[in-house]
Design an enzyme around this catalytic site. Structure first.
Site, PDB file in Angstrom:
ATOM      1  N   GLU A  10      -5.843 -13.808  -1.585  1.00  0.00           N
ATOM      2  CA  GLU A  10      -5.239 -12.852  -0.641  1.00  0.00           C
ATOM      3  C   GLU A  10      -6.294 -12.438   0.374  1.00  0.00           C
ATOM      4  O   GLU A  10      -7.400 -12.092  -0.002  1.00  0.00           O
ATOM      5  CB  GLU A  10      -4.728 -11.591  -1.332  1.00  0.00           C
ATOM      6  CG  GLU A  10      -4.680 -11.641  -2.827  1.00  0.00           C
ATOM      7  CD  GLU A  10      -4.600 -10.263  -3.486  1.00  0.00           C
ATOM      8  OE1 GLU A  10      -4.623  -9.227  -2.805  1.00  0.00           O
ATOM      9  OE2 GLU A  10      -4.529 -10.240  -4.715  1.00  0.00           O
ATOM     10  N   ASP A  95      -0.993  -4.380   4.661  1.00  0.00           N
ATOM     11  CA  ASP A  95      -1.613  -3.696   3.540  1.00  0.00           C
ATOM     12  C   ASP A  95      -2.651  -2.734   4.110  1.00  0.00           C
ATOM     13  O   ASP A  95      -3.544  -3.149   4.826  1.00  0.00           O
ATOM     14  CB  ASP A  95      -2.283  -4.706   2.605  1.00  0.00           C
ATOM     15  CG  ASP A  95      -2.611  -4.088   1.256  1.00  0.00           C
ATOM     16  OD1 ASP A  95      -2.115  -2.981   0.985  1.00  0.00           O
ATOM     17  OD2 ASP A  95      -3.355  -4.705   0.481  1.00  0.00           O
ATOM     18  N   SER A 102      -1.089 -13.525   1.318  1.00  0.00           N
ATOM     19  CA  SER A 102      -1.391 -13.994  -0.038  1.00  0.00           C
ATOM     20  C   SER A 102      -0.875 -15.413  -0.155  1.00  0.00           C
ATOM     21  O   SER A 102       0.313 -15.648   0.064  1.00  0.00           O
ATOM     22  CB  SER A 102      -0.686 -13.144  -1.086  1.00  0.00           C
ATOM     23  OG  SER A 102      -1.207 -11.849  -1.104  1.00  0.00           O
ATOM     24  N   HIS A 246      -8.159 -10.113 -11.214  1.00  0.00           N
ATOM     25  CA  HIS A 246      -8.109  -9.774  -9.794  1.00  0.00           C
ATOM     26  C   HIS A 246      -9.555  -9.621  -9.333  1.00  0.00           C
ATOM     27  O   HIS A 246     -10.224  -8.659  -9.692  1.00  0.00           O
ATOM     28  CB  HIS A 246      -7.313  -8.467  -9.666  1.00  0.00           C
ATOM     29  CG  HIS A 246      -7.033  -8.023  -8.279  1.00  0.00           C
ATOM     30  ND1 HIS A 246      -7.265  -6.739  -7.852  1.00  0.00           N
ATOM     31  CD2 HIS A 246      -6.511  -8.672  -7.216  1.00  0.00           C
ATOM     32  CE1 HIS A 246      -6.906  -6.626  -6.580  1.00  0.00           C
ATOM     33  NE2 HIS A 246      -6.447  -7.783  -6.173  1.00  0.00           N
TER      34      HIS A 246
END
Lengths: 502, 64
Positions: A10, A95, A102, A246
């Site tokens: 992303e 965002d 992404s 992540h």
């Protein structure tokens, strides 16, 4: 046995509007994405509104350590902002105050490079599409970087599918050493420093954009007090079997080789952890300090303090990780990271480390911080410019400019691993070997009947019946092999759902 | 051996380039230098004209 290392990247992009001082990044990002989605050929442009993202399973506050630290700030979900799903299975949205792409779920590092390049091309198309929505003297410009060099950072995150049965503590130990030391080939380079108490005289140029923005070893935050290991536990998959690691420490790479190595080596390290094959993890005495130290050391020669009291350089640690990876590969095979791609990763990893050790200029066509430094050094010599010359900061920024007419990275002689022709196709076509195939193909064929989609489900509107949600909890299912025929043979959504038994 | 062949077979433009460049290091060094000169010529053309303003106005909201 290591599970398939399905991966996605992303990227939050830097955004500027030229020709006016009256702009705001949230509206500009929205305008940009809407302009792109509106101009998209194929199923999307026939729709009155693009397919919306479905937030039902987003739980950014869930912590892999299974408790919620008292002062932790889970990231907020901004449901009111533009949020589209593309026919290649990607998500394109606003965002915070940045446009973010992404990639779809990719089966290996080479596929991730292809979809990362496709994301760049989507950003380029978006800038073009936005021009017609703006007055002729205004322009939206996107930068694929991670900081405004004034203390404000934004992320390029990697996501890896990891076996839930692997204890999180082992991930912390094994991943931390790699994240700190891989910077020597994943760094995108930065002129000056943003670290309080450090001056640009002391650090005129450094290896990474992001390192100085990390303050903690482990934590849930992503926007402040950023941790080297992010504990967000939101698998977007069957949570009894999987977690999604992540990774927030990486730089945005312009070099395809750097992206390939960043994703490829990390996939290998995680697969090795699952196979309990990382025998020497070289725990660091102070990981956060080491992270900054590696970024500041252009000589690659300053040793890091280990917990054991010994000292090793980042390069020495990387060579040892490579040695362990090679042993693991010959014993356990490379199926988890893709046989062919895994071999290429190991070969390239060795080639780049060897180059960094013997003569870094030999890998300036593969490593961003060296490619950028080569340009800056050449410019300094030609114009007799000191490190305080503002033009060097302009060069630094413009390296990341995504406009083909302005991008310095596009002119820096970087080696490419994927064809642009293939990447143009990948703007619209999903990978065939993950569940992104099902998502993308359903959007292409039945876009009008899809109400919403997210990573692990699609919601269909089949007319009079209630809405039907099709779960996709297995990231490795929904491939062309699993559902190709079924999709081909279904003329209507009702037929598709009947065949799926949904 | 088989491994080496498989690596070569992958469709990567880089492989050919590497094969060409490896035997003559000094030659490739000169080629790189010529490329850099061309690049610097081009940079002088495309570099944002008012570096000071450009750098100062690049302000982003923090993200993730």
């Amino acid at each position: 046995m290591a599970i398939p290392k399905i991966v996605g990247v992303e990227t939050e992009l830097g955004i500027m509007v030229r020709g006016t001082t009256e702009w705001n990044p949230v509206s500009a990002s929205s305008l940009l994405i809407n302009a792109y989605v509106g101009s998209e050929p194929g199923s999307l442009d026939e729709r009155s509104t693009p397919v919306a993202w479905d937030f039902i399973d987003e739980m950014p506050g869930a912590d892999a350590r299974e408790f919620m630290p008292e002062f932790a700030m889970p990231p907020e979900i901004e449901t009111h902002l533009v949020n589209a799903v593309l026919t290649n299975g990607a998500r394109y949205y606003v965002d915070h105050a940045h446009p973010e792409v992404s990639t779809p779920e990719c089966r290996d590092a080479l596929s991730a490079v292809l979809y990362d390049r496709a994301a760049e091309l989507i950003a380029i198309d978006s800038m073009t599409a936005a021009r017609s929505a703006l007055p002729p003297d205004q322009e939206i410009i996107l930068y694929k970087d991670n900081t405004d060099r004034k203390g404000n950072a934004y992320g390029t995150h990697e996501n890896y599918l990891v076996d839930r049965s692997l204890p999180f503590g082992q991930i912390i130990t094994g991943a931390t050493i790699h994240f700190v030391t891989r910077q020597i080939f994943t760094g995108s380079g930065k002129v000056g420093t943003e670290l309080p108490g450090t001056t640009s005289e002391a650090v005129p140029y450094q290896i990474t954009q992001r390192a100085e923005h990390f303050e903690e070893e482990v934590g849930l935050e992503t926007t402040l007090k950023r941790p080297i290991i992010n504990t967000r536990d939101e698998p977007h998959a069957d949570s009894t079997r999987y977690r999604r690691l992540h990774v927030i420490v990486g730089d945005a790479n312009m070099s395809q080789v750097a992206t390939f190595l960043k994703v490829g080596t990390t996939s290998i390290i995680l697969a090795m952890l699952e196979d309990h094959a990382l025998l020497r993890a070289h725990p660091l005495a102070d990981p956060v300090r080491a992270m900054h130290q590696v970024s500041h050391d252009l000589t690659l020669a300053r040793p890091l303090d280990l917990e054991s009291g010994k000292k090793m350089t980042a390069l020495e640690i990387q060579f040892d990780l490579l040695e362990q990876a090679t042993a693991w590969a010959s014993e356990r095979g490379l199926a988890s990271v893709g046989e062919e791609t895994g071999k290429l990763v190991l070969e390239r990893w060795e080639r780049v480390l060897t180059g960094l050790q013997s003569d870094p200029s030999t890998v300036a066509d593969q490593v961003d911080w060296l490619a950028k430094k080569r340009v800056i050094d050449g410019f300094r010599e030609r114009h007799d410019a000191g490190w305080d010359d503002t033009r060097l900061r302009a060069l630094d920024l413009q390296y990341h400019d995504l406009r083909p007419g302005k991008s310095l990275a596009a002119r820096a002689g970087l080696e490419t691993l994927v064809d642009d022709e293939e990447a143009h196709l990948a703007k619209h076509e999903p990978p065939s070997d993950t569940r992104a195939y099902f998502r993308g193909k359903c959007l292409q064929k039945f876009g009008d009947s899809i109400v919403a989609a997210n990573w692990d489900s699609i919601v269909f509107d089949v007319g009079d019946d209630p809405l039907r949600r099709v779960p996709m909890l297995e990231p490795g299912r929904g491939t062309v092999e699993h559902v190709g025929n079924l999709l081909d043979e279904s003329d209507t959504v009702a037929e598709l759902l009947a065949k799926l038994g949904a | 051996m088989a491994e080496r062949e498989q690596i070569r077979k992958t469709p990567s433009r880089s492989d050919e380039k590497t094969v060409e460049e490896t035997p003559a290091n000094s030659e490739s060094g000169e080629k790189l230098k010529a490329e850099l000169d061309d690049l610097l010529d081009e940079i002088d053309e495309v570099l944002e004209t008012n570096a000071e303003d450009f750098v100062k106005s690049y302000i982003q909201k923090g993200g993730q």
